[in-house]
Design an enzyme around this catalytic site. Structure first.
Site, short mmCIF file in Angstrom:
data_model
loop_
_atom_site.label_atom_id
_atom_site.label_comp_id
_atom_site.label_asym_id
_atom_site.label_seq_id
_atom_site.Cartn_x
_atom_site.Cartn_y
_atom_site.Cartn_z
N ARG A 89 0.84 -1.22 0.00
CA ARG A 89 0.00 0.00 0.00
C ARG A 89 0.87 1.25 0.00
O ARG A 89 0.55 2.24 -0.66
CB ARG A 89 -0.95 -0.02 1.20
CG ARG A 89 -1.96 1.12 1.15
CD ARG A 89 -3.05 0.98 2.19
NE ARG A 89 -2.52 1.05 3.54
CZ ARG A 89 -3.23 0.77 4.64
NH1 ARG A 89 -4.50 0.40 4.52
NH2 ARG A 89 -2.69 0.84 5.82
N LYS A 191 -2.49 6.65 1.46
CA LYS A 191 -2.30 7.04 2.86
C LYS A 191 -1.32 8.21 2.88
O LYS A 191 -0.12 8.04 3.17
CB LYS A 191 -1.80 5.83 3.67
CG LYS A 191 -2.16 5.95 5.14
CD LYS A 191 -2.08 4.60 5.81
CE LYS A 191 -2.11 4.71 7.32
NZ LYS A 191 -3.35 5.22 7.87
N GLU A 227 -16.17 6.41 5.09
CA GLU A 227 -15.20 6.03 6.12
C GLU A 227 -15.75 6.35 7.51
O GLU A 227 -16.63 7.19 7.66
CB GLU A 227 -13.90 6.83 5.94
CG GLU A 227 -13.16 6.52 4.67
CD GLU A 227 -11.93 5.64 4.90
OE1 GLU A 227 -11.85 4.93 5.91
OE2 GLU A 227 -11.05 5.70 4.02
#
Ligand SMILES: Cc1ncc(COP(=O)(O)O)c(C=O)c1O
Length: 348
Positions: A89, A191, A227
């Site tokens: 990721r 992220k 989220e």
């Protein structure tokens, strides 16, 4: 200038009452990217970064990070939960910000080196505590134009942590936000630091209004859940489905993909990724937030347009959420057999 107070000796830590707080542990990993390549990097004792005022991380948000944990098993071993997924990721986050990814195999090796060097700080089995690891990459060097940096720092530091949500496995209430955390074709899948800077104000407003965190709706239509603070959302239906939102602007949570698998293979549920409309919460008998830090945090209720929709209970965790929690944490702490390749031991 002294910014950091050294962590107390491991023997002085109250493992039962750890929060989620920074601690300057003895060792971290540090590597530099210069002249088109990463150096080998290594462990260092200095937790302060000395960087140029022209660093792109400071101006233009060339900064991404990861979060994962090391777990102490009953036998006193230490293990990691799917660290290769964090490496992959971070690779994607780096691509999105035009940063040079740190090689994925070396990422995992470096995580292990940091855990091993700080092994005394991995909380004992049974306390619920873990060693939280924070891999971080920033663009550095003298820059002023909006361009990617030529130099980068990759570091991994660590700290022992307890439960993220104060109540542990007891439910808390969330509120929906007017703010978006990510744009439809922006950086929500990555992220990157900027996503979190923008979430501080909505988070603060939610806390001041008495909620544990924010439910973000989809940025295009504000009709679907995306989220739950810095965690993904799930709902359980009466038909035994494990439902979680599908969208290009949410962070692909490693905990989410793990629970989609475990719900199906360990609990015999139907895993579903799809739309979760905020005006149709009645379909869920239980709901929760899931992520490395949050683990599985049951959601008591969600406030939307001045109404609080309560799922299972505002005070008690639902039975399915509890089973998911026990299965996931059982695997992470080595008490339940893990699917192939999910657990990596740290050789001490
Ligand atoms: C915005 C956001 N969503 C979801 C998650 C959960 O992801 P993971 O399960 O990989 O920790 C995180 C934490 O990493 C996050 O910051």
């Amino acid at each position: 200038m002294v910014f950091l107070a050294k962590a107390p000796a491991a023997s002085e830590i109250d493992w039962q009452n750890l929060g989620f707080n920074y601690m300057d542990l003895p060792y971290r990993f540090l590597a530099h990217y210069q002249d088109g390549k990463w150096d080998e990097g290594g462990l260092t004792e200095d937790g302060t970064l000395h960087i140029s005022e022209g660093s792109t991380a400071l101006h233009y948000g060339q900064a991404d990070f990861e979060g994962l944990k090391a777990y102490r098993t009953k036998d006193g071993d230490i293990q990691l939960f799917r660290p290769d997924r964090n490496a992959a990721r971070m690779h994607k986050s780096c691509e999105r910000l035009l940063m040079p990814a740190f090689p994925e195999d070396k990422f995992v090796e470096a995580v292990k080196a940091v855990v091993k060097a700080n092994a005394d700080y991995v909380p004992p089995y049974g306390t619920g505590g873990t060693l939280y690891l924070r891999p971080l990459m920033i663009g550095v060097g003298g820059n002023i134009g909006v361009h990617p940096a030529q130099e980068y720092i990759f570091t991994i530091f660590a700290m022992p942590v307890g439960a993220y949500y104060k109540g542990g496995v007891t439910p808390t209430n969330f509120t929906t936000s007017y703010y978006d955390r990510a744009a439809p074709h922006g950086t929500g899948q990555s992220k990157v630091g900027g996503n979190y800077g923008g979430s501080l104000l909505p988070g603060d407003e939610a806390h001041k209004a008495g909620y544990s965190d924010v439910i973000y709706l989809d940025p295009a239509t504000h009709t679907k859940i995306e989220e739950a603070g810095s965690a993904n959302f799930f709902g359980i239906t009466k038909d035994n489905e494990f439902v979680t939102p599908k969208s290009d602007s949410i962070l692909p949570s490693i905990t989410k993909y793990s629970l989609l698998y475990l719900a199906e293979h360990n609990l015999g549920m139907k895993p579903v990724q799809g739309d979760v409309f905020i005006d149709n919460l009645d379909r869920f008998t239980e709901a929760g937030a899931m992520g490395t830090a949050a683990v599985i945090a049951p959601i008591g209720g969600i406030e939307y347009q001045d109404n609080l929709h309560v799922f299972y209970s505002e005070t008690e965790v639902g039975p399915v959420t509890q089973k998911l929690y026990d299965t996931l944490t059982g695997i992470q702490f080595g008490d339940v057999e893990a699917p192939e390749g999910w657990i990596q031991k740290v050789e001490l």
